[in-house]
Design a protein around this motif. Structure first.
Motif, PDB file in Angstrom:
ATOM      1  N   ALA B 112       0.832  -1.197   0.000  1.00 15.27           N
ATOM      2  CA  ALA B 112       0.000   0.000   0.000  1.00 15.27           C
ATOM      3  C   ALA B 112       0.868   1.250   0.000  1.00 15.27           C
ATOM      4  CB  ALA B 112      -0.907  -0.011   1.219  1.00 15.27           C
ATOM      5  N   VAL B 141      -4.823  -1.638  -3.641  1.00 15.96           N
ATOM      6  CA  VAL B 141      -6.284  -1.675  -3.674  1.00 15.96           C
ATOM      7  C   VAL B 141      -6.776  -1.838  -2.235  1.00 15.96           C
ATOM      8  CG1 VAL B 141      -8.293  -2.986  -4.477  1.00 15.96           C
ATOM      9  CG2 VAL B 141      -6.319  -2.684  -5.979  1.00 15.96           C
ATOM     10  N   PRO B 142      -7.587  -0.895  -1.741  1.00 18.73           N
ATOM     11  CA  PRO B 142      -8.038  -1.015  -0.350  1.00 18.73           C
ATOM     12  C   PRO B 142      -8.890  -2.279  -0.138  1.00 18.73           C
ATOM     13  CG  PRO B 142      -8.824   1.037  -1.339  1.00 18.73           C
ATOM     14  CD  PRO B 142      -8.159   0.253  -2.419  1.00 18.73           C
ATOM     15  N   TYR B 143      -8.782  -2.832   1.068  1.00 17.19           N
ATOM     16  CA  TYR B 143      -9.571  -3.996   1.499  1.00 17.19           C
ATOM     17  C   TYR B 143      -9.272  -5.274   0.721  1.00 17.19           C
ATOM     18  CZ  TYR B 143     -12.053  -0.001   3.358  1.00 17.19           C
ATOM     19  OH  TYR B 143     -12.337   1.168   3.954  1.00 17.19           O
ATOM     20  N   ALA B 166     -12.743   3.035  -9.851  1.00 17.94           N
ATOM     21  CA  ALA B 166     -13.379   3.489  -8.611  1.00 17.94           C
ATOM     22  C   ALA B 166     -13.593   2.330  -7.638  1.00 17.94           C
ATOM     23  CB  ALA B 166     -14.722   4.156  -8.940  1.00 17.94           C
ATOM     24  N   ARG B 167     -13.941   1.167  -8.204  1.00 19.11           N
ATOM     25  CA  ARG B 167     -14.127  -0.011  -7.339  1.00 19.11           C
ATOM     26  C   ARG B 167     -12.818  -0.411  -6.657  1.00 19.11           C
ATOM     27  NH1 ARG B 167     -17.900  -1.897 -11.254  1.00 19.11           N
ATOM     28  NH2 ARG B 167     -16.317  -3.116 -12.329  1.00 19.11           N
ATOM     29  N   MET B 168     -11.704  -0.004  -7.318  1.00 17.94           N
ATOM     30  CA  MET B 168     -10.407  -0.318  -6.708  1.00 17.94           C
ATOM     31  C   MET B 168      -9.919   0.825  -5.820  1.00 17.94           C
ATOM     32  SD  MET B 168      -8.366  -2.061  -9.829  1.00 17.94           S
ATOM     33  CE  MET B 168      -9.175  -3.163 -10.965  1.00 17.94           C
ATOM     34  N   GLY B 169     -10.816   1.827  -5.661  1.00 21.02           N
ATOM     35  CA  GLY B 169     -10.471   2.920  -4.755  1.00 21.02           C
ATOM     36  C   GLY B 169      -9.724   4.048  -5.444  1.00 21.02           C
ATOM     37  N   ILE B 170      -9.735   4.048  -6.768  1.00 21.19           N
ATOM     38  CA  ILE B 170      -9.028   5.123  -7.495  1.00 21.19           C
ATOM     39  C   ILE B 170     -10.082   5.925  -8.259  1.00 21.19           C
ATOM     40  CG2 ILE B 170      -7.315   5.618  -9.281  1.00 21.19           C
ATOM     41  CD1 ILE B 170      -6.181   2.766  -8.507  1.00 21.19           C
ATOM     42  N   TYR B 171     -10.163   7.136  -7.881  1.00 21.22           N
ATOM     43  CA  TYR B 171     -11.211   7.972  -8.499  1.00 21.22           C
ATOM     44  C   TYR B 171     -10.595   8.877  -9.552  1.00 21.22           C
ATOM     45  CZ  TYR B 171     -13.918   6.122  -4.712  1.00 21.22           C
ATOM     46  OH  TYR B 171     -14.539   5.255  -3.876  1.00 21.22           O
TER      47      TYR B 171
END
Lengths: 182, 202
Positions: B112, B141-143, B166-171
């Motif tokens: 991370a 990738v969070p979580y 976005a699902r991977m936490g990247i907007y």
């Protein structure tokens, strides 16, 4: 080389079954006879000899080499076990039952010997031990003194007195049966 | 010598099963009291011998019973040893398991923070990650579940839509169409880190 009782005991405590078997072979027969002479009952004697060795196997055994020989310890355990059984009423009942058919029929086969068992049982404990060890177990006075933890002269005098009491007790029976010493 | 002294001879001769010696015989002829005692002692010795012979007994049943008791007692000791060994083994296994859990969590954190660098205790992934292009823009990738020790990873170059990122936490700007990205994927197929290629505004 013959190992001492104490050496066998130490090996036995480590789980050596051969050592235990040897110790048992060496001491059990005498222990059985000793208990038999004290109790007059084969059943009680078997139980006492068995329990004495169970005590030896157990974790809480009280044997301490510094306080005496293993043989003396085993005799002491057997003596106490017979005493405990005497305190219990079961012992008396057991002797009666055993004397009725076990000892008389299977072992003693004679009124005189039955009377001798009874006479030995009625001796004072110290006299009884002396005569059993010296005259029935054929221990020397020295060996008996070690086992009884007393002086040699004491053992000798106890044997003499015990024999005198036994002879007096058995005399009427022997004379009526026409038994002669010579 | 008086009778008291002769009694010792009388008793010991009778006990040993011996005939009286000449001196004792002479005394016995003269002393009825000692003769009586001699007869008593002789009879008693004979009875005691009979009793001794009758008492001799060997019992295989008794022997077997006590040997079983010995085995049982010794077996108990063995069981205690086995219990102790199992307890020690259980403690060791628990310690190892906790160590593994701790090690499994550390690389995930390391990825991370810096996916391209080597993570202690997770060298294999680290060595793979170091082969990833060196610009080191991977974002964890969070979580995502942590990588297991020795687990293989793949770096897949693909085109990703903004909503996938976005699902991977990247907007990123939602108006953008697909964009090229490198995705670090574990053996289980889950993404662990993403690096968006090209000049993108987050």
């Amino acid at each position: 080389m013959v190992q001492s009782d104490e050496e066998l005991y130490r090996q036995m405590r480590k789980g050596d079954q051969r050592a235990f078997a040897e110790l048992y072979e060496r001491r059990e027969p005498a222990l059985f006879r000793y208990a038999l002479y004290l109790s007059g009952s084969r059943i009680v004697a078997e139980e006492v000899a068995h329990d004495a060795f169970i005590e030896l196997i157990g974790r809480d055994t009280h044997f301490d080499e510094r306080r005496g020989s293993l043989e003396a310890y085993l005799y002491g355990v057997a003596r106490n076990l017979v005493r405990v059984m005497q305190r219990r009423r079961t012992f008396e009942q057991g002797v009666e039952q055993v004397t009725a058919h076990d000892v008389v029929a299977d072992l003693i086969k004679g009124e005189r010997t039955a009377a001798l068992y009874a006479a030995i049982r009625e001796l004072p404990e110290s006299y009884r031990d002396a005569v059993v060890l010296c005259d029935l177990e054929e221990k020397s006075y020295e060996e008996a003194a070690l086992l009884m933890k007393c002086a040699l002269g004491t053992v000798r005098s106890r044997v003499y007195r015990a024999r005198m009491l036994l002879a007096a007790r058995l005399k009427p029976l022997m004379l009526s049966a026409g038994v002669r010493g010579r | 010598m008086d009778c008291r002294n002769w009694i010792v001879e009388v008793v010991e001769s009778a006990r040993a099963g011996l005939q009286p010696d000449a001196q004792l015989q002479k005394h016995l002829r003269e002393c009825p009291r000692c003769t009586d005692r001699w007869d008593d002692e002789q009879r008693l010795s004979a009875e005691l011998r009979t009793m001794r012979d009758a008492a001799s007994s060997r019992s295989e049943v008794r022997r077997e019973a006590i040997m079983r008791e010995f085995e049982l007692a010794h077996g108990t000791v063995m069981r205690r040893s086995v219990k102790l060994a199992f307890s020690i083994a259980a403690i060791l296994l628990l310690t190892l398991a906790l160590g593994q859990v701790w090690r499994n969590h550390r690389p995930a954190d390391t990825i991370a923070q810096n996916p391209g660098s080597s993570a202690p205790g997770n060298e294999f992934e680290a060595s793979v990650l170091t082969n990833v292009p060196e610009d080191d823009d991977f974002i964890a990738v969070p979580y995502a579940p942590p990588l297991a020790p020795g687990e293989f990873i793949r770096v897949v170059r693909t085109q990703l839509r903004p909503n996938a990122l976005a699902r991977m936490g990247i907007y990123v700007d939602a108006s953008l169409s697909e964009m090229p990205a490198d995705v670090v994927i574990g053996e289980d197929g889950f993404p662990r880190a993403v690096r968006v290629l090209g000049d993108i505004q987050f």
